[in-house]
Design a protein around this motif. Structure first.
Motif, PDB file in Angstrom:
ATOM      1  N   SER A  10      -6.025  -7.079 101.645  1.00  0.00           N
ATOM      2  CA  SER A  10      -6.064  -7.745 102.945  1.00  0.00           C
ATOM      3  C   SER A  10      -6.514  -9.190 102.790  1.00  0.00           C
ATOM      4  CB  SER A  10      -7.036  -7.011 103.870  1.00  0.00           C
ATOM      5  OG  SER A  10      -7.169  -7.692 105.105  1.00  0.00           O
ATOM      6  N   THR A  11      -6.027 -10.057 103.674  1.00  0.00           N
ATOM      7  CA  THR A  11      -6.469 -11.454 103.676  1.00  0.00           C
ATOM      8  C   THR A  11      -7.661 -11.675 104.596  1.00  0.00           C
ATOM      9  OG1 THR A  11      -4.900 -12.013 105.430  1.00  0.00           O
ATOM     10  CG2 THR A  11      -4.156 -12.309 103.158  1.00  0.00           C
ATOM     11  N   ASN A  12      -8.034 -10.666 105.375  1.00  0.00           N
ATOM     12  CA  ASN A  12      -9.171 -10.769 106.297  1.00  0.00           C
ATOM     13  C   ASN A  12     -10.465 -10.551 105.512  1.00  0.00           C
ATOM     14  OD1 ASN A  12     -11.095 -10.589 108.289  1.00  0.00           O
ATOM     15  ND2 ASN A  12      -9.978  -9.101 109.520  1.00  0.00           N
ATOM     16  N   ASP A  38       4.315 -13.906 105.328  1.00  0.00           N
ATOM     17  CA  ASP A  38       3.388 -13.872 106.453  1.00  0.00           C
ATOM     18  C   ASP A  38       2.586 -12.573 106.524  1.00  0.00           C
ATOM     19  OD1 ASP A  38       5.570 -12.276 107.015  1.00  0.00           O
ATOM     20  OD2 ASP A  38       5.735 -12.903 109.104  1.00  0.00           O
ATOM     21  N   GLU A  40      -0.465 -10.134 106.340  1.00  0.00           N
ATOM     22  CA  GLU A  40      -1.925 -10.182 106.456  1.00  0.00           C
ATOM     23  C   GLU A  40      -2.583  -9.081 105.619  1.00  0.00           C
ATOM     24  OE1 GLU A  40      -3.809 -12.312 108.478  1.00  0.00           O
ATOM     25  OE2 GLU A  40      -2.007 -13.414 109.002  1.00  0.00           O
ATOM     26  N   GLU A  41      -1.922  -7.922 105.539  1.00  0.00           N
ATOM     27  CA  GLU A  41      -2.450  -6.779 104.800  1.00  0.00           C
ATOM     28  C   GLU A  41      -1.275  -5.889 104.415  1.00  0.00           C
ATOM     29  OE1 GLU A  41      -5.810  -3.237 105.369  1.00  0.00           O
ATOM     30  OE2 GLU A  41      -5.372  -4.584 107.015  1.00  0.00           O
ATOM     31  N   ARG A  50       1.019  -5.429 107.520  1.00  0.00           N
ATOM     32  CA  ARG A  50       0.577  -5.994 108.801  1.00  0.00           C
ATOM     33  C   ARG A  50       0.932  -7.468 108.802  1.00  0.00           C
ATOM     34  NH1 ARG A  50      -2.231  -3.123 112.308  1.00  0.00           N
ATOM     35  NH2 ARG A  50      -3.300  -1.275 111.568  1.00  0.00           N
ATOM     36  N   VAL A  51       1.581  -7.908 109.881  1.00  0.00           N
ATOM     37  CA  VAL A  51       1.951  -9.311 110.031  1.00  0.00           C
ATOM     38  C   VAL A  51       1.400  -9.832 111.350  1.00  0.00           C
ATOM     39  CG1 VAL A  51       4.011  -9.149 108.604  1.00  0.00           C
ATOM     40  CG2 VAL A  51       4.184  -8.691 111.024  1.00  0.00           C
ATOM     41  N   ALA A  52       1.104 -11.122 111.382  1.00  0.00           N
ATOM     42  CA  ALA A  52       0.573 -11.747 112.594  1.00  0.00           C
ATOM     43  C   ALA A  52       1.640 -11.759 113.693  1.00  0.00           C
ATOM     44  CB  ALA A  52       0.100 -13.159 112.296  1.00  0.00           C
ATOM     45  N   ASN A  62      -9.399 -13.598 116.161  1.00  0.00           N
ATOM     46  CA  ASN A  62      -8.635 -13.010 115.065  1.00  0.00           C
ATOM     47  C   ASN A  62      -7.183 -12.850 115.496  1.00  0.00           C
ATOM     48  OD1 ASN A  62     -10.998 -12.625 113.513  1.00  0.00           O
ATOM     49  ND2 ASN A  62     -11.446 -10.774 114.673  1.00  0.00           N
ATOM     50  N   THR A  65      -1.993  -8.404 115.139  1.00  0.00           N
ATOM     51  CA  THR A  65      -1.063  -8.023 114.080  1.00  0.00           C
ATOM     52  C   THR A  65      -0.203  -6.840 114.484  1.00  0.00           C
ATOM     53  OG1 THR A  65      -2.701  -6.579 113.044  1.00  0.00           O
ATOM     54  CG2 THR A  65      -2.582  -8.842 112.226  1.00  0.00           C
TER      55      THR A  65
END
Length: 92
Positions: A10-12, A38, A40-41, A50-52, A62, A65
């Motif tokens: 994950s990028t979070n 793009d 995110e995870e 998961r994409v934004a 936040n 997603t």
């Protein structure tokens, strides 16, 4: 040692699957035969990313997603930094 990315990343920074040193190497993601930039995870074993959702954010700032299901393939875009003690350089 294999040079494969983890099953889930994950990028979070609040996620338990966040690993800064792996993200610095760059992760390439192929999802449903297309390369995505793009993500995110992701989870390879469960087959989702998961994409934004555009520029929409929740009340904490936040990004919202979407979870998309399908075949996921991940790879590192840059090799790992070597320690300088490689035995491969000595081989001829």
């Amino acid at each position: 040692m294999t040079d494969t990315p983890p099953d889930r990343l994950s990028t979070n920074h609040r996620s338990p699957f966040f690993q800064q040193e792996l993200l610095e190497r760059g992760i390439g993601i192929r999802f449903k035969d297309g390369v995505r930039h793009d993500v995110e995870e992701y989870c390879i074993s469960e087959g989702w990313i998961r994409v934004a959702l555009g520029k929409k954010v929740d009340r904490n700032g936040n990004p919202l997603t979407l979870k998309l299901s399908g075949p996921v393939e991940a790879w590192f875009e840059r090799p790992a930094a070597s320690d300088g003690a490689t035995d491969d350089a000595d081989e001829v």
